[in-house]
Design a protein around this motif. Sequence first.
Motif, mmCIF file in Angstrom:
data_model
loop_
_atom_site.group_PDB
_atom_site.id
_atom_site.type_symbol
_atom_site.label_atom_id
_atom_site.label_comp_id
_atom_site.label_asym_id
_atom_site.label_seq_id
_atom_site.Cartn_x
_atom_site.Cartn_y
_atom_site.Cartn_z
ATOM 1 N N ARG A 21 -9.129 3.398 11.586
ATOM 2 C CA ARG A 21 -9.769 4.147 10.505
ATOM 3 C C ARG A 21 -9.480 3.508 9.154
ATOM 4 N NH1 ARG A 21 -9.806 10.458 10.285
ATOM 5 N NH2 ARG A 21 -11.484 9.836 8.876
ATOM 6 N N ALA A 22 -8.336 2.846 9.031
ATOM 7 C CA ALA A 22 -7.994 2.161 7.785
ATOM 8 C C ALA A 22 -8.557 0.750 7.738
ATOM 9 C CB ALA A 22 -6.478 2.115 7.616
ATOM 10 N N GLY A 23 -9.139 0.297 8.846
ATOM 11 C CA GLY A 23 -9.712 -1.048 8.885
ATOM 12 C C GLY A 23 -8.715 -2.147 9.145
ATOM 13 N N VAL A 24 -7.546 -1.806 9.707
ATOM 14 C CA VAL A 24 -6.545 -2.825 10.007
ATOM 15 C C VAL A 24 -6.275 -2.866 11.503
ATOM 16 C CG1 VAL A 24 -5.465 -2.637 7.743
ATOM 17 C CG2 VAL A 24 -4.611 -1.240 9.623
ATOM 18 N N VAL A 25 -5.535 -3.882 11.923
ATOM 19 C CA VAL A 25 -5.266 -4.077 13.348
ATOM 20 C C VAL A 25 -4.024 -3.301 13.758
ATOM 21 C CG1 VAL A 25 -4.682 -5.767 15.123
ATOM 22 C CG2 VAL A 25 -6.314 -6.358 13.335
ATOM 23 N N PRO A 26 -4.099 -2.492 14.811
ATOM 24 C CA PRO A 26 -2.907 -1.775 15.284
ATOM 25 C C PRO A 26 -1.910 -2.731 15.917
ATOM 26 C CG PRO A 26 -4.735 -1.455 16.810
ATOM 27 C CD PRO A 26 -5.294 -2.198 15.621
ATOM 28 N N ARG A 27 -0.643 -2.420 15.783
ATOM 29 C CA ARG A 27 0.403 -3.249 16.390
ATOM 30 C C ARG A 27 0.718 -2.822 17.811
ATOM 31 N NH1 ARG A 27 3.805 -6.635 13.615
ATOM 32 N NH2 ARG A 27 3.311 -6.935 11.417
ATOM 33 N N LEU A 28 0.280 -1.637 18.199
ATOM 34 C CA LEU A 28 0.535 -1.135 19.536
ATOM 35 C C LEU A 28 -0.786 -0.897 20.267
ATOM 36 C CD1 LEU A 28 3.265 1.579 18.792
ATOM 37 C CD2 LEU A 28 3.642 -0.719 19.670
#
Length: 440
Positions: A21-28
Amino acid sequence: MNTRSVPIKPRDRDTILSALRAGVVPRLGLQHIQVGRQREIEALIRDVNRIAEGGASIRFVIGAYGAGKTFFLFLVRQIALQSKLAVCQADLAPDRRIHATGGQARSLYAVLVRSLSTRASPDGGALRAILESYIQKTTERAAASSIPIETAIKDGLGDIREMVSGYDFATVVAAYARGYEDGNATLQDNALRWLRGEYTTKTEARTDLGVRSIIDDGSFYDALRLLARFVTLAGYGGLLVCLDELVNLYKLQHAQARNQNYEQILNILNDVLQGTTEHIGFVLGGTPDSLMNTRRGLYSYEALQTRLAENIFATNGLVDYSGPVINLPSLTPEEMYLLLERLRDVFAGGQPEKRLVPDEALMAFMEHCSSQIGDSYFRTPRNTVKAFVDVLSILEQNPGTTWQQLFSQIEIKEDTEGADEHAVSPDGEDPDDELATLKF
């Protein structure tokens, strides 16, 4: 119809959705949303295996803004960690460069080492654990050979001492081992500071550790090679260095500064191609302009253009993944549909009975996106993904709302961030700061 029913941990679910939703890549939980690009992944798996076997590699992962470069780099990072490599990663930035004279290269090195991760420490900060793993292995070897631990450590670091800048590196590692054995926390902390490139004066380093050099701008690459050799001695397969945002080198206003950074990249590339470095790999993420622009990109440096040029026979559907450049292909409609399926499943926690929309809603969403911005939305799925997650969020929190109502309100713009090479302000920053922070 999708029949996947893989339980998803609440932590993974929340992390994935918040990041998207924030437009970034999840780390998990990357495995829950990975689709397509199988051959590209296989090429990087071969690189990881080559590093573990004592070789080296370098790849330039090229794709448009929003095409999934950062996601791909995070996926490669996970693969390397599972293959028992140590991994460090950082974004290039105006104050973090590969070559500099004002501390920017040392700053990049410090960020990389602080991010150092292993399978046991996947969130960074693994340097201390790696040092203590090495000390433990050396202690066992010393006990088996009935020799003093100091002698075993000195002998074990012999290869490092022979490398460029290796004598002081080995001295600092030995100092950490001495502090570890004696319970001297100050000595351990000073050694960590040196190894992380946090000393700014040689005088201070000599006072604290008895060494005559520090890791500075001029020793950036040599220090990474030393680190790669050391993590190998500590029992890991090697070191993978992930550098994203090559576009920040492309944006440098001074041609000399750009060329010096490109020359450093050329040195690394030559070492890899000629087989003169071991147990280290580099993955650099960038846009097509940051690679192929002949005025400011990597192609502006003639020697790099020659080495990075695509295979002229790789046309008409033919591919070649043996070269250093990997161009991320567009997602096919089938892959985009699968991605939406997986996002729907993540939202449902992997429980089919909790899905918020039926299969026909996925097709309707894709058709809506295609009619809004055309087939180009397959090339830059970031904004499409964000919009779909936003739709599911509204449906979850507003019972009685239908997906048909929401689709008519969606406006998805094609992500063209940085597409114009001239859209660079005089200070080198992207004119659209908000979009510049989005990385999927």
